[in-house]
Scaffold this active site. Structure first.
Site, PDB file in Angstrom:
ATOM      1  N   CYS A  17      -5.509  -3.405   2.563  1.00  0.00           N
ATOM      2  CA  CYS A  17      -5.362  -3.354   4.023  1.00  0.00           C
ATOM      3  C   CYS A  17      -6.700  -3.504   4.762  1.00  0.00           C
ATOM      4  O   CYS A  17      -7.250  -4.598   4.801  1.00  0.00           O
ATOM      5  CB  CYS A  17      -4.642  -2.060   4.406  1.00  0.00           C
ATOM      6  SG  CYS A  17      -3.934  -2.109   6.090  1.00  0.00           S
ATOM      7  N   GLU A  60       0.837  -1.205   0.000  1.00  0.00           N
ATOM      8  CA  GLU A  60       0.000   0.000   0.000  1.00  0.00           C
ATOM      9  C   GLU A  60       0.874   1.258   0.000  1.00  0.00           C
ATOM     10  O   GLU A  60       1.890   1.312   0.708  1.00  0.00           O
ATOM     11  CB  GLU A  60      -0.847  -0.060   1.282  1.00  0.00           C
ATOM     12  CG  GLU A  60      -1.815   1.078   1.500  1.00  0.00           C
ATOM     13  CD  GLU A  60      -2.608   0.880   2.807  1.00  0.00           C
ATOM     14  OE1 GLU A  60      -2.324  -0.084   3.563  1.00  0.00           O
ATOM     15  OE2 GLU A  60      -3.521   1.689   3.058  1.00  0.00           O
ATOM     16  N   LYS A  79      -9.260   2.357  -2.301  1.00  0.00           N
ATOM     17  CA  LYS A  79      -9.563   1.753  -0.996  1.00  0.00           C
ATOM     18  C   LYS A  79     -10.942   2.194  -0.499  1.00  0.00           C
ATOM     19  O   LYS A  79     -11.209   3.396  -0.370  1.00  0.00           O
ATOM     20  CB  LYS A  79      -8.479   2.154   0.008  1.00  0.00           C
ATOM     21  CG  LYS A  79      -8.539   1.427   1.345  1.00  0.00           C
ATOM     22  CD  LYS A  79      -7.318   1.815   2.208  1.00  0.00           C
ATOM     23  CE  LYS A  79      -7.272   1.041   3.514  1.00  0.00           C
ATOM     24  NZ  LYS A  79      -6.054   1.404   4.296  1.00  0.00           N
TER      25      LYS A  79
END
Lengths: 290, 290
Positions: free
Chosen positions: A152, A48, A119
């Protein structure tokens, strides 16, 4: 034998970005991609926000480091590498689109830029800098198989894995920056790994989770990248919790689909009680019991 | 201090039912409940179908062993024990309702029968004997906290855990009969445990999973019962994979709710992107890509 039957060699690149040193970080990522390619990697996943580092202290600082996708220099460098090495790259990037910033992943193939994932579930101070993802949960069809991607904290939402599996994904690429969490027993593997393994198993998906290592502006990251088969068990890793490391595994993506039939009766995605939950998951929210 | 603040001692009873010996099995379960009660247990969970055993060879055989709930002798015996010992019992039972059979759990408190959960996702040959659950995912409010329940293969459906958490459940009681699954590494813990731990963590729920042991009509069961906190980490177990065992833990159910706020921004149940998935989870199904 169709292309879906072929074995695919995949890699998780666990690296340590240096905050703000974009040129250095991208060069380092490409050096590690070259090492992976020399060992046969056809799909490589980077952490990330690996071009910029993670610990922004202001929105202005994030904006100064963000790049448009695919026009920015980081994406262009990865496009060049993917073309030259003939592989797929999924890389976490600090993206700008006009005044908006996103915690994104770029998906790049040998023929160039394929798409972006933004995300969906922002963690902690990310909410101060980034806009929540607005591109849904896209699937990328390739000759190797159907790829998808999330980042994540998205892993903590089983809805995301389900959406990917139900849209036909076989391989989930996860750029991540996992941090220590409360209740972690240092003698056991990371809870993040437990979450990934369970999700891979329950959805019959392969997963490549590429984490970063190092401490940045006081924030430690936990490494322990891993590659998991559709059984839920690691086929590579978990990697070190402190050092850069390249994980490689050769997998057969057809297993994600053919081996979903666990017995004569059960296939976990077809056994869903849609009569119950797709309605109930909406209807319980107003109860306000959370 | 409200009652929700009090510590609660809970137990998983890992036992080995003998096929068809209902009277023996229920007596054995009550002996183990008495042992748990003597150590302070206020909530005890028994395995799936623990009054009859699991390996039916015909629907007629299952029907002959099934009992109405709560009128049947197994439930009545557990009601008497719960009243006498002043505790809650969640017990897997072979239930009949007229001509229909269910793989059920009865939920019993010190004041008597509270309700029934019927397994939503049937595994393997169960589909030949049982009707899929038609009672949804109920929550049972008690002075100790909000309990819910599901059975074995239901664990593989993250939708079930989400529904429980979003309806305010704090403690999930799981009667189970876990069997070996493909890809299991005998040197690692059971994938079932990984699934339970990940779900507890992602939904901030306590879980008591009570498995059986032994081999019945050629089918081995894997034991490894466990009690998990809202962090996802076990607070008792995993138990033996071959022997009967009593697991006990003292937990604070308020932690399931108070400690859901992982930082200033994030609470995993409130962070759900309902704009995306409650609609998408339905809409992707017709694509037929599974």
């Amino acid at each position: 034998m169709t292309s879906a039957e072929a074995n695919v060699t995949v890699a998780a690149i666990q690296m340590e970005p240096v905050f703000g040193q974009t040129e250095h970080n991208v060069a380092r990522s490409i050096a590690m991609i070259e090492t992976a390619a020399a060992q046969g990697a056809q799909v490589v996943v980077l952490p990330e926000l690996c071009n910029t580092g993670y610990m922004f202290q202001s929105r202005a600082e994030a904006a100064a480091l963000a790049e448009p996708v695919p026009a920015g220099t980081s994406t262009q460098a990865w496009i060049e590498a993917a073309r030259r090495l003939g592989l797929y790259i999924v890389a976490g990037i600090t993206e700008s689109q006009g005044a908006l910033l996103y915690n994104s992943a770029v998906i790049i193939g040998p023929d160039g830029y394929m798409g972006t994932y933004r995300k969906l579930h922002l963690w902690g101070d990310e909410a101060l800098y980034f806009t929540p993802g607005d591109l849904g949960v896209p699937i990328f069809d390739t000759p190797l198989g159907r790829l998808s991607c999330h980042i994540c904290y998205d892993c903590w939402f089983p809805e995301v894995w389900r959406l990917q599996a139900m849209q036909g994904a076989e391989l989930i690429c996860v750029p991540t920056n996992w941090v220590p969490i409360p209740g972690q027993d240092p003698d056991r593997e990371a809870m993040a790994n437990i979450v990934v393994m369970g999700a891979a198993h329950c959805n019959s998906l392969f997963v490549i989770a590429a984490d970063r290592v190092g401490t940045e502006r006081g924030q430690p990251f936990i490494g322990q990248s891993l590659i998991v088969s559709q059984t839920g068990w690691p086929v590579a890793g978990p990697a070190s919790n402190i050092a850069e490391e390249l994980l490689l595994a050769t997998i057969n993506l057809a297993d994600a689909r053919r081996k979903r039939n666990w017995n004569d009766f059960n296939q976990p995605l077809r056994d869903r009680r849609t009569d119950l939950y797709d309605e109930m998951l909406g209807s319980v929210l107003p109860r306000g019991m959370i």
